[in-house]
Design a protein around this motif. Structure first.
Motif, PDB file in Angstrom:
ATOM      1  N   LYS A  70     -56.631  12.703  15.007  1.00 21.91           N
ATOM      2  CA  LYS A  70     -57.277  13.885  16.039  1.00 21.91           C
ATOM      3  C   LYS A  70     -58.538  12.682  16.809  1.00 21.91           C
ATOM      4  CE  LYS A  70     -59.401  18.379  15.545  1.00 21.91           C
ATOM      5  NZ  LYS A  70     -60.528  18.149  16.753  1.00 21.91           N
ATOM      6  N   LYS A  71     -59.153  12.119  15.968  1.00 26.04           N
ATOM      7  CA  LYS A  71     -60.202  11.314  16.697  1.00 26.04           C
ATOM      8  C   LYS A  71     -59.578  10.381  17.813  1.00 26.04           C
ATOM      9  CE  LYS A  71     -63.962   9.657  14.511  1.00 26.04           C
ATOM     10  NZ  LYS A  71     -65.264  10.109  14.250  1.00 26.04           N
ATOM     11  N   ILE A  72     -58.691   9.624  17.519  1.00 30.49           N
ATOM     12  CA  ILE A  72     -57.961   8.907  18.555  1.00 30.49           C
ATOM     13  C   ILE A  72     -57.730   9.450  19.677  1.00 30.49           C
ATOM     14  CG2 ILE A  72     -55.589   7.609  18.848  1.00 30.49           C
ATOM     15  CD1 ILE A  72     -55.982   6.492  15.802  1.00 30.49           C
ATOM     16  N   ARG A  73     -57.049  10.714  19.618  1.00 30.93           N
ATOM     17  CA  ARG A  73     -56.357  11.212  20.814  1.00 30.93           C
ATOM     18  C   ARG A  73     -57.648  12.064  21.664  1.00 30.93           C
ATOM     19  NH1 ARG A  73     -52.650   8.319  20.531  1.00 30.93           N
ATOM     20  NH2 ARG A  73     -50.530   8.815  19.911  1.00 30.93           N
ATOM     21  N   GLU A  74     -58.899  12.248  20.978  1.00 25.86           N
ATOM     22  CA  GLU A  74     -59.924  12.764  21.716  1.00 25.86           C
ATOM     23  C   GLU A  74     -60.762  11.615  22.166  1.00 25.86           C
ATOM     24  OE1 GLU A  74     -61.782  15.002  18.441  1.00 25.86           O
ATOM     25  OE2 GLU A  74     -60.431  16.775  19.000  1.00 25.86           O
ATOM     26  N   THR A  75     -60.534  10.358  21.892  1.00 27.28           N
ATOM     27  CA  THR A  75     -61.246   9.397  22.337  1.00 27.28           C
ATOM     28  C   THR A  75     -60.750   8.405  23.619  1.00 27.28           C
ATOM     29  OG1 THR A  75     -62.244   9.223  20.202  1.00 27.28           O
ATOM     30  CG2 THR A  75     -62.778   7.372  21.764  1.00 27.28           C
ATOM     31  N   PRO A  76     -60.977   8.536  24.767  1.00 27.74           N
ATOM     32  CA  PRO A  76     -60.026   7.905  25.939  1.00 27.74           C
ATOM     33  C   PRO A  76     -59.961   6.522  25.809  1.00 27.74           C
ATOM     34  CG  PRO A  76     -61.733   9.590  26.818  1.00 27.74           C
ATOM     35  CD  PRO A  76     -62.138   9.518  25.406  1.00 27.74           C
ATOM     36  N   ALA A  77     -60.885   5.780  25.418  1.00 26.05           N
ATOM     37  CA  ALA A  77     -60.801   4.370  24.933  1.00 26.05           C
ATOM     38  C   ALA A  77     -59.789   3.832  24.249  1.00 26.05           C
ATOM     39  CB  ALA A  77     -61.993   3.776  24.617  1.00 26.05           C
ATOM     40  N   VAL A  78     -59.223   4.796  23.159  1.00 25.92           N
ATOM     41  CA  VAL A  78     -57.977   4.543  22.319  1.00 25.92           C
ATOM     42  C   VAL A  78     -56.962   5.479  22.282  1.00 25.92           C
ATOM     43  CG1 VAL A  78     -59.550   3.002  20.866  1.00 25.92           C
ATOM     44  CG2 VAL A  78     -59.403   5.498  20.506  1.00 25.92           C
ATOM     45  N   SER A  79     -56.903   6.451  23.307  1.00 26.73           N
ATOM     46  CA  SER A  79     -55.967   7.527  23.036  1.00 26.73           C
ATOM     47  C   SER A  79     -54.654   7.136  23.581  1.00 26.73           C
ATOM     48  CB  SER A  79     -56.489   8.772  24.157  1.00 26.73           C
ATOM     49  OG  SER A  79     -56.591   8.366  25.371  1.00 26.73           O
ATOM     50  N   ASP A  80     -54.734   5.970  24.015  1.00 29.22           N
ATOM     51  CA  ASP A  80     -53.034   5.442  24.456  1.00 29.22           C
ATOM     52  C   ASP A  80     -52.565   4.621  23.226  1.00 29.22           C
ATOM     53  OD1 ASP A  80     -54.470   3.275  24.407  1.00 29.22           O
ATOM     54  OD2 ASP A  80     -54.212   2.685  26.608  1.00 29.22           O
ATOM     55  N   VAL A  81     -52.881   4.650  22.027  1.00 31.27           N
ATOM     56  CA  VAL A  81     -52.308   3.850  20.914  1.00 31.27           C
ATOM     57  C   VAL A  81     -51.204   4.684  20.422  1.00 31.27           C
ATOM     58  CG1 VAL A  81     -52.793   3.215  18.304  1.00 31.27           C
ATOM     59  CG2 VAL A  81     -54.552   2.956  20.263  1.00 31.27           C
ATOM     60  N   TYR A  82     -50.240   3.793  20.114  1.00 31.85           N
ATOM     61  CA  TYR A  82     -49.083   4.570  19.599  1.00 31.85           C
ATOM     62  C   TYR A  82     -49.093   4.568  18.160  1.00 31.85           C
ATOM     63  CZ  TYR A  82     -43.768   5.370  19.343  1.00 31.85           C
ATOM     64  OH  TYR A  82     -42.606   6.140  19.089  1.00 31.85           O
ATOM     65  N   LEU A  83     -49.024   6.091  17.425  1.00 35.09           N
ATOM     66  CA  LEU A  83     -49.396   6.071  16.128  1.00 35.09           C
ATOM     67  C   LEU A  83     -48.101   6.718  15.551  1.00 35.09           C
ATOM     68  CD1 LEU A  83     -52.338   7.164  14.268  1.00 35.09           C
ATOM     69  CD2 LEU A  83     -50.371   8.499  13.743  1.00 35.09           C
ATOM     70  N   ILE A  84     -47.660   5.938  14.496  1.00 31.76           N
ATOM     71  CA  ILE A  84     -46.717   6.204  13.473  1.00 31.76           C
ATOM     72  C   ILE A  84     -47.128   6.657  12.129  1.00 31.76           C
ATOM     73  CG2 ILE A  84     -44.376   5.394  12.555  1.00 31.76           C
ATOM     74  CD1 ILE A  84     -44.232   3.256  14.635  1.00 31.76           C
ATOM     75  N   PHE A  85     -46.700   7.793  11.681  1.00 32.38           N
ATOM     76  CA  PHE A  85     -47.153   8.120  10.355  1.00 32.38           C
ATOM     77  C   PHE A  85     -46.096   7.740   9.274  1.00 32.38           C
ATOM     78  CE2 PHE A  85     -49.913  11.812  11.807  1.00 32.38           C
ATOM     79  CZ  PHE A  85     -51.356  11.180  11.308  1.00 32.38           C
ATOM     80  N   ALA A  86     -46.587   7.078   8.357  1.00 31.29           N
ATOM     81  CA  ALA A  86     -45.729   6.588   7.245  1.00 31.29           C
ATOM     82  C   ALA A  86     -46.088   7.714   5.898  1.00 31.29           C
ATOM     83  CB  ALA A  86     -45.885   5.285   6.831  1.00 31.29           C
ATOM     84  N   THR A  87     -45.025   8.554   5.626  1.00 31.12           N
ATOM     85  CA  THR A  87     -45.452   9.620   4.558  1.00 31.12           C
ATOM     86  C   THR A  87     -44.519   9.852   3.492  1.00 31.12           C
ATOM     87  OG1 THR A  87     -46.124  11.944   4.542  1.00 31.12           O
ATOM     88  CG2 THR A  87     -44.388  11.304   6.199  1.00 31.12           C
ATOM     89  N   ALA A  88     -45.076   9.971   2.350  1.00 31.11           N
ATOM     90  CA  ALA A  88     -43.943  10.267   1.397  1.00 31.11           C
ATOM     91  C   ALA A  88     -43.691  11.752   1.185  1.00 31.11           C
ATOM     92  CB  ALA A  88     -44.600   9.896  -0.254  1.00 31.11           C
ATOM     93  N   SER A  89     -44.489  12.707   1.951  1.00 30.27           N
ATOM     94  CA  SER A  89     -44.411  13.971   2.107  1.00 30.27           C
ATOM     95  C   SER A  89     -43.211  14.293   2.894  1.00 30.27           C
ATOM     96  CB  SER A  89     -45.410  14.535   2.496  1.00 30.27           C
ATOM     97  OG  SER A  89     -45.315  16.068   2.826  1.00 30.27           O
TER      98      SER A  89
END
Length: 142
Positions: A70-89
């Motif tokens: 949420k913080k990443i997507r709301e912050t223009p300077a870093v919003s373009d980062v590609y995020l992969i979730f690794a989850t056991a859920s």
């Protein structure tokens, strides 16, 4: 001289998982690899380092993966980062929430090396395109 190698950030409170992912990613060669034990450490790193792809656990202490995203997507300077979730859920709710917040991909633990490398390579290509569009976009609108 500035380092232009792609940077991958591994965020997981389990040190064992971080070690495994870092070992897998070494085979990519030219990437810079960073690690953080929770979302708060990751956020701190993002303020100081140019990161291209993040592989993050969802459930972590201090700041979980969803709050970090949420913080990443709301912050223009870093919003373009590609995020992969690794989850056991295996929870569809987690996936839906992550997608609504802007997650790019999901991997279920235990993560298979080939799947991780393929997803990271896709992420690197995608973030390069996003950044190129960000540079070109204002010129077109201007």
């Amino acid at each position: 001289m500035m380092d232009t190698s792609p940077t991958i950030l591994i965020v997981d409170d389990n040190e064992g998982f971080r070690r495994i992912y870092l070992e897998y990613l070494k085979s990519l060669g030219v990437c810079r690899l960073l690690e953080a034990a929770d979302g708060l450490q990751a956020w701190d790193l993002l303020q100081r380092e140019k990161v291209d792809v993040i592989l993050a656990d969802i459930m972590m202490p201090k700041m979980d993966g969803m709050a970090l995203l949420k913080k990443i997507r709301e912050t223009p300077a870093v919003s373009d980062v590609y995020l992969i979730f690794a989850t056991a859920s295996h929870s569809l709710t987690s996936r839906e929430q992550g997608l609504k917040l802007g997650a790019d991909d999901f991997l279920e633990k235990p993560i298979i090396k080939h799947d991780l490398l393929t997803r990271i390579e896709t992420g690197l290509r995608t973030v390069a395109k996003r950044r190129q569009q960000k540079k070109v976009g204002p010129a077109i609108r201007g």
